[in-house]
Design a protein around this motif. Structure first.
Motif, mmCIF file in Angstrom:
data_model
loop_
_atom_site.group_PDB
_atom_site.id
_atom_site.type_symbol
_atom_site.label_atom_id
_atom_site.label_comp_id
_atom_site.label_asym_id
_atom_site.label_seq_id
_atom_site.Cartn_x
_atom_site.Cartn_y
_atom_site.Cartn_z
ATOM 1 N N LEU A 79 65.542 -0.796 58.826
ATOM 2 C CA LEU A 79 66.797 -0.086 58.596
ATOM 3 C C LEU A 79 66.701 1.287 59.275
ATOM 4 O O LEU A 79 65.654 1.935 59.198
ATOM 5 C CB LEU A 79 67.003 0.114 57.088
ATOM 6 N N PRO A 114 66.880 5.029 59.310
ATOM 7 C CA PRO A 114 66.922 6.012 58.217
ATOM 8 C C PRO A 114 68.261 6.748 58.179
ATOM 9 O O PRO A 114 68.805 7.127 59.220
ATOM 10 C CB PRO A 114 65.778 6.970 58.566
ATOM 11 N N THR A 125 69.443 9.468 52.435
ATOM 12 C CA THR A 125 68.100 9.226 51.906
ATOM 13 C C THR A 125 67.253 10.501 51.939
ATOM 14 O O THR A 125 66.305 10.653 51.170
ATOM 15 C CB THR A 125 67.449 8.061 52.690
ATOM 16 N N CYS A 173 59.749 -1.050 49.278
ATOM 17 C CA CYS A 173 60.658 -1.434 50.375
ATOM 18 C C CYS A 173 60.717 -0.289 51.388
ATOM 19 O O CYS A 173 61.750 0.345 51.576
ATOM 20 C CB CYS A 173 62.084 -1.744 49.890
ATOM 21 N N THR A 174 59.609 -0.070 52.064
ATOM 22 C CA THR A 174 59.479 1.162 52.864
ATOM 23 C C THR A 174 60.226 1.127 54.196
ATOM 24 O O THR A 174 60.562 2.167 54.760
ATOM 25 C CB THR A 174 57.985 1.494 53.080
ATOM 26 N N GLY A 175 60.496 -0.062 54.734
ATOM 27 C CA GLY A 175 61.226 -0.134 56.010
ATOM 28 C C GLY A 175 60.491 0.610 57.110
ATOM 29 O O GLY A 175 59.308 0.371 57.363
ATOM 30 N N CYS A 190 60.114 5.884 56.468
ATOM 31 C CA CYS A 190 60.629 7.268 56.505
ATOM 32 C C CYS A 190 60.412 8.021 55.184
ATOM 33 O O CYS A 190 60.047 9.202 55.202
ATOM 34 C CB CYS A 190 62.101 7.290 56.917
ATOM 35 N N ILE A 191 60.598 7.347 54.047
ATOM 36 C CA ILE A 191 60.448 8.046 52.762
ATOM 37 C C ILE A 191 58.963 8.371 52.534
ATOM 38 O O ILE A 191 58.600 9.530 52.282
ATOM 39 C CB ILE A 191 60.993 7.180 51.595
ATOM 40 N N ASN A 225 64.428 2.808 48.031
ATOM 41 C CA ASN A 225 65.784 2.654 48.554
ATOM 42 C C ASN A 225 65.886 1.179 48.940
ATOM 43 O O ASN A 225 65.752 0.819 50.098
ATOM 44 C CB ASN A 225 65.980 3.555 49.779
ATOM 45 N N PRO A 226 66.082 0.308 47.934
ATOM 46 C CA PRO A 226 66.018 -1.130 48.214
ATOM 47 C C PRO A 226 67.313 -1.623 48.860
ATOM 48 O O PRO A 226 68.293 -0.878 48.911
ATOM 49 C CB PRO A 226 65.851 -1.721 46.809
ATOM 50 N N PRO A 227 67.333 -2.873 49.326
ATOM 51 C CA PRO A 227 68.606 -3.423 49.823
ATOM 52 C C PRO A 227 69.591 -3.440 48.656
ATOM 53 O O PRO A 227 69.243 -3.950 47.595
ATOM 54 C CB PRO A 227 68.226 -4.855 50.227
ATOM 55 N N ALA A 284 67.193 -5.996 54.900
ATOM 56 C CA ALA A 284 67.106 -4.603 54.448
ATOM 57 C C ALA A 284 68.400 -4.136 53.780
ATOM 58 O O ALA A 284 68.456 -3.057 53.187
ATOM 59 C CB ALA A 284 66.786 -3.690 55.626
HETATM 60 N N1 GLN Z 1 63.044 2.828 52.687
HETATM 61 C C1 GLN Z 1 63.657 2.647 53.947
HETATM 62 C C2 GLN Z 1 64.788 3.650 54.116
HETATM 63 O O1 GLN Z 1 65.165 4.300 53.197
HETATM 64 C C3 GLN Z 1 64.167 1.229 54.137
HETATM 65 C C4 GLN Z 1 65.182 0.815 53.129
HETATM 66 C C5 GLN Z 1 65.598 -0.627 53.256
HETATM 67 O O2 GLN Z 1 65.128 -1.351 54.147
HETATM 68 N N2 GLN Z 1 66.455 -1.031 52.388
HETATM 69 O O3 GLN Z 1 65.336 3.823 55.157
#
Ligand code: GLN
Length: 279
Positions: free
Chosen positions: A93, A95, A99, A121-123, A126-127, A185-187, A209
């Motif tokens: 995703l 950023p 966020t 769910c770190t993607g 970025c967090i 920051n989940p889907p 995501a």
């Molecule tokens: N944690 C990541 C972000 O905030 C990814 C979130 C996600 O994939 N839902 O961008």
């Protein structure tokens, strides 16, 4: 042959507008900066600036991609977040500025304290990476279900010289420690709403995501039901949420015995974060 930057950018803006790109003017200049090395400021200092044919061709091809609704960040390959640069591609995703509020909140709470943090769910990472950089004594772990996504997050960890430890896991399945803070920051988009998103998002960002299943709440439900087991005494949970999910996520946290539940708004006055304490 050489071409005037002024003409290239004007043509680009026109094409982007014709294709309903909302920030046509900004995007044509950002692409000029990325590909031609020419910012708007540099152009104003020298309005007769020219570039060679090759560069002009590369610029035009990039503009065409943008006109086809490829996200700008997939063309430049990066997104800035909390002043750090993150590599992005179709496996993560992009950023979002909202966020940054979540990260800012956590960074202000943590300061120099030696706390452990789990980003679920770190993607792109970025967090987790921003918290690791900004909170000198924090120990930060980050989870994602996708290996391809984790590859990007690990690269971002290197690029930013951070120390996040990554765990390949379906939520808590492979998590073995307890933490002082869990952030996620989940889907969270309801499946039925995905089709209505901008083309940039629905065609180019990973559905995994975005998709929070039927009511958008699946991941909050799963995380809330397990998070107490993975939090230390006085631990806290921080969620980013959709603008209309404040009530529902608060209720889920209550049902799972969390305390001091706060729903916080973003800069547009919309519900955007929920914070709560361990049972
Ligand atoms: N944690 C990541 C972000 O905030 C990814 C979130 C996600 O994939 N839902 O961008």
């Amino acid at each position: 042959m050489e071409v005037l930057v002024k003409e290239l950018v004007a043509e680009a803006t026109k094409l982007l507008k014709q294709n309903n790109i909302s920030d046509a003017d900004t995007d044509s200049w950002l692409l000029a900066e990325h590909i031609l090395g020419c910012t708007r400021q540099k152009y104003f200092m020298n309005p007769s600036l020219k570039v060679n044919d090759d560069l002009a061709g590369t610029y035009k091809r990039a503009v065409l991609k943008r006109a086809n609704h490829t996200p700008l960040q997939h063309i430049t390959g990066t997104q800035c977040f909390m002043d750090y640069t993150f590599k992005v591609n179709e496996n993560v995703l992009i950023p979002r500025p909202e966020t940054e509020l979540l990260v800012d909140r956590i960074v202000r709470f943590v300061g120099d304290k030696k706390v452990s943090v789990l980003d679920m769910c770190t993607g792109s990472g970025c967090i987790a990476i921003s918290i690791d950089k900004m909170c000198g004594s924090a120990i930060v772990d980050a989870v994602d279900i996708s290996e391809k996504t984790l590859d990007v997050a690990k690269e971002n960890n290197k690029i930013n010289n951070a120390n996040v430890h990554f765990i390949h896991s379906d939520l808590f399945d492979n998590v073995e420690k307890k933490y002082d803070i869990i952030v996620s920051n989940p889907p969270y988009i309801p499946s039925a709403d995905i089709d209505e998103l901008m083309e940039e998002v629905k065609k180019h960002e990973p559905t995994i995501a975005l998709d929070g299943k039927k009511d958008g709440l699946l991941f909050y439900k799963r995380i809330c039901s397990q998070a107490n087991d993975y939090l230390n005494e006085n631990g806290k949970i921080y969620f980013e949420i959709g603008y209309d999910q404040g009530g529902a996520v608060k209720k889920l946290l209550k049902e799972n015995h969390f305390k001091n539940i706060q729903v916080l708004k973003d800069l547009s006055g919309l519900d955007r974060m929920v914070i709560a304490g361990k049972e």
